[in-house]
Design a protein around this motif. Sequence first.
Motif, PDB file in Angstrom:
ATOM      1  N   TRP A  70     -40.446 -23.699 -48.175  1.00  0.00           N
ATOM      2  CA  TRP A  70     -39.907 -22.471 -47.576  1.00  0.00           C
ATOM      3  C   TRP A  70     -38.377 -22.564 -47.454  1.00  0.00           C
ATOM      4  CZ3 TRP A  70     -41.724 -17.941 -47.553  1.00  0.00           C
ATOM      5  CH2 TRP A  70     -43.096 -17.706 -47.443  1.00  0.00           C
TER       6      TRP A  70
ATOM      7  N   TRP B 171     -36.949 -21.737 -50.847  1.00  0.00           N
ATOM      8  CA  TRP B 171     -37.075 -20.308 -51.166  1.00  0.00           C
ATOM      9  C   TRP B 171     -36.090 -19.465 -50.361  1.00  0.00           C
ATOM     10  CZ3 TRP B 171     -38.648 -16.850 -54.490  1.00  0.00           C
ATOM     11  CH2 TRP B 171     -38.800 -15.528 -54.086  1.00  0.00           C
ATOM     12  N   ASP B 172     -35.929 -19.782 -49.079  1.00  0.00           N
ATOM     13  CA  ASP B 172     -35.067 -18.971 -48.213  1.00  0.00           C
ATOM     14  C   ASP B 172     -33.576 -19.216 -48.465  1.00  0.00           C
ATOM     15  OD1 ASP B 172     -37.213 -17.780 -46.940  1.00  0.00           O
ATOM     16  OD2 ASP B 172     -37.360 -19.347 -45.418  1.00  0.00           O
TER      17      ASP B 172
ATOM     18  N   ASP C  71     -32.080 -20.064 -59.173  1.00  0.00           N
ATOM     19  CA  ASP C  71     -33.262 -19.213 -59.231  1.00  0.00           C
ATOM     20  C   ASP C  71     -34.503 -19.983 -59.682  1.00  0.00           C
ATOM     21  OD1 ASP C  71     -31.931 -16.997 -58.333  1.00  0.00           O
ATOM     22  OD2 ASP C  71     -31.574 -16.161 -60.334  1.00  0.00           O
TER      23      ASP C  71
ATOM     24  N   ARG D 150     -35.955 -21.909 -56.768  1.00  0.00           N
ATOM     25  CA  ARG D 150     -36.600 -21.017 -55.812  1.00  0.00           C
ATOM     26  C   ARG D 150     -37.939 -20.501 -56.345  1.00  0.00           C
ATOM     27  NH1 ARG D 150     -33.187 -16.232 -54.226  1.00  0.00           N
ATOM     28  NH2 ARG D 150     -34.630 -16.165 -52.469  1.00  0.00           N
ATOM     29  N   MET D 151     -37.980 -20.154 -57.640  1.00  0.00           N
ATOM     30  CA  MET D 151     -39.231 -19.654 -58.218  1.00  0.00           C
ATOM     31  C   MET D 151     -40.278 -20.760 -58.275  1.00  0.00           C
ATOM     32  SD  MET D 151     -38.033 -16.956 -61.202  1.00  0.00           S
ATOM     33  CE  MET D 151     -36.929 -18.085 -62.046  1.00  0.00           C
TER      34      MET D 151
ATOM     35  N   ALA E   1     -40.531 -23.263 -56.170  1.00  0.00           N
ATOM     36  CA  ALA E   1     -41.000 -23.451 -54.799  1.00  0.00           C
ATOM     37  C   ALA E   1     -42.006 -22.369 -54.414  1.00  0.00           C
ATOM     38  CB  ALA E   1     -39.811 -23.444 -53.833  1.00  0.00           C
ATOM     39  N   MET E   2     -41.716 -21.102 -54.757  1.00  0.00           N
ATOM     40  CA  MET E   2     -42.641 -20.021 -54.423  1.00  0.00           C
ATOM     41  C   MET E   2     -43.941 -20.144 -55.201  1.00  0.00           C
ATOM     42  SD  MET E   2     -43.502 -17.561 -52.601  1.00  0.00           S
ATOM     43  CE  MET E   2     -42.002 -17.180 -51.694  1.00  0.00           C
TER      44      MET E   2
ATOM     45  N   LEU F 217     -46.643 -12.855 -51.466  1.00  0.00           N
ATOM     46  CA  LEU F 217     -45.676 -13.829 -51.962  1.00  0.00           C
ATOM     47  C   LEU F 217     -45.526 -13.731 -53.478  1.00  0.00           C
ATOM     48  CD1 LEU F 217     -46.617 -16.941 -49.789  1.00  0.00           C
ATOM     49  CD2 LEU F 217     -44.864 -15.220 -49.368  1.00  0.00           C
TER      50      LEU F 217
ATOM     51  N   ASP G 290     -43.063 -11.078 -54.247  1.00  0.00           N
ATOM     52  CA  ASP G 290     -41.679 -11.547 -54.083  1.00  0.00           C
ATOM     53  C   ASP G 290     -41.248 -12.390 -55.285  1.00  0.00           C
ATOM     54  OD1 ASP G 290     -41.682 -10.317 -51.637  1.00  0.00           O
ATOM     55  OD2 ASP G 290     -42.075 -12.143 -50.488  1.00  0.00           O
ATOM     56  N   LEU G 291     -42.141 -13.261 -55.764  1.00  0.00           N
ATOM     57  CA  LEU G 291     -41.829 -14.092 -56.923  1.00  0.00           C
ATOM     58  C   LEU G 291     -41.605 -13.232 -58.166  1.00  0.00           C
ATOM     59  CD1 LEU G 291     -41.601 -16.790 -58.402  1.00  0.00           C
ATOM     60  CD2 LEU G 291     -44.097 -16.866 -58.537  1.00  0.00           C
TER      61      LEU G 291
END
Length: 628
Positions: free
Chosen positions: A31, A34-35, A41, A44-45, A47-48, A67, A70-71
């Motif tokens: 998290w 991602w945050d 990018d 983050r992707m 991690a999600m 979620l 969001d991804l």
Amino acid sequence: MPKAKRGLLLLLCLASQLGHTTAQVNVDSLWNVWDNATQHDTARMQAMDFLCFDHYMYLDPDTAYVLAGDLLALAERANSLKYMAIASNAQGASLQLRGDYPRALRKYERTMAFLGRMGDSRRMGILHANMGSILSDLGEDRRALAHCDSSLKRCTMVGDTACMGNAILNSGTSLLKLGDTTAAYSRFEAAARLHEHSNDERSLALALGNLGMLNRAKGEFGIAEGQLLRALSIAERIGDDRQRSILLRSIGTLRQQQGRTNEAIAFTERSLAVAQGSSMAAEVYDAAGTLHQLYKSNGQLAKALAMHELYAQMMDSLHNEKGREEMLRANLDFNYRQQTLADSLAHVADKEQLENERVIAAVKAANQRRLLIAILVAVLVIGGAVTWSIIDRRRRKAEFEREQAVLQERMRIASDMHDDLGAGLSGLKLRSEMALRTEKDPLRRDQLGAMAKGAGELIGSMRQIIWTMDQAQSTLEDLVIYTTSYARNYCEQNNLAITLETPPSAWPDELLSIEQRRNIFLVVKEALHNVVKHAQARQVRIVLGYDEGLAISISDDGIGLAEGSNLGLGNGLRNMARRMETIGGTFHVPLHASQDGATGTMIRIHLPSQGKKRSIAPKPPADKASRP
């Protein structure tokens, strides 16, 4: 559906999801990545992706869907085909787990397009397996086998043994449903060997569980026991609670067949505990039904009664699934019915033309003078019959299409509310709870807690609205089951003792409108709210009966109404009376005294019978081993 077969289908649902390499990564760390908008990018992707699939997908599919959205949004901004495919597939997997098969298939088709542009044969093979799983759940097992064959072909091309094993495992389940147990057993054995080689423990446990259930059905108890216990050991090691619950219940059934009732009870009690701990309604329902029979056969009547109560409570949460399945079957049959109707019109016209020619030939042979009159009469009769037949069939076709459109629109609205509004509220609740874990300021913690609680209450209210729109739950009995289940839960949450009394005989098979079901439920809900908020009561008693219509009385042992109170005072009572008046019912508030001398309050409502029965064949009695 027999429990063993249902177990196989549930195992198939788990086996069909898009494969991921599981890593033990701290959820809070993911998290944080991602945050952090300063992270790349790709990081983050990634991690999600782990959060969506490896953490939330089986625990909370609603949250996983949010979620994945969001991804997908970030992947589209970053123009990443890989993560567009992963996000779209995650949404399809979430919808499949929740039983929304039409939307899941659309998401998978979109994912297939992304994978085709990438040339990713491996994931296309996995996706074919997912689509085959959905078709198998819909009973189209031959089409499901074709998708499994395509999956096996693509996975073999890239040498992915785990993917090959899942394709063979799913095809074995389809063959089993088609009645070819020998071929199915062979497929499960092959899948087990492949998953041994690929170290895919989750899928290995699925294959062993299916083999154990088949051997148990054949009476090979020793072999079945070894396979089921090994599968259970793997499921416990990897923390797969759904498989644990199914396997524990299957071992309990094996013990029962061996005449070892006490051991059967012990294993099934463990299955129930696992299912309750993970909030798996279907598994709780199955385990409670099995325990009810075991306790009763063992003479433990008090425990049998408790399990029957739990079994009844689980019925409500499973009604929506049945409604979605019936709607899906109606959609799949719609085009076929249209074509059949058109063909029947053409057949009637051809048949009437042949009859016309026969009559003309007979009249010519009998009497030339009457030929013209006979032809005229025949043309008029046939023309009128054809015209009436066409008009009547067009009318029935239009009525059918209107009914389907209304039903589809209701289901679409309910689905959109659940997936969009419900997912948004779930996301709001999730984020509030996450922020609450790190927030130190007491004032902000109170605000975040109130926000999370409010979102939870809105989710509950939304589900009640969706229930009123569900045409599959429109009978008087459905209303009684839903209302009493809500009353039990509400009183339990508010530490209020409740006594429910219903007639011993079955309820009449009467249909209620959406407005009738909604207003009666809201009157009961408001009455219980008043008892908790104002009455200072320790106990409430609800009596439901049928006296030329539905009759309900709700009484408490609280402080009662103030002296001189009547329907002219208090918005709550006035609103309840107005609701009953709107649907043609009555509302009455007599004062009464309880047995210990304290003054309590009672309300009585009555909805006269409308005499509206089902327009289709009544539902068959629910098999204890199948979902309602």
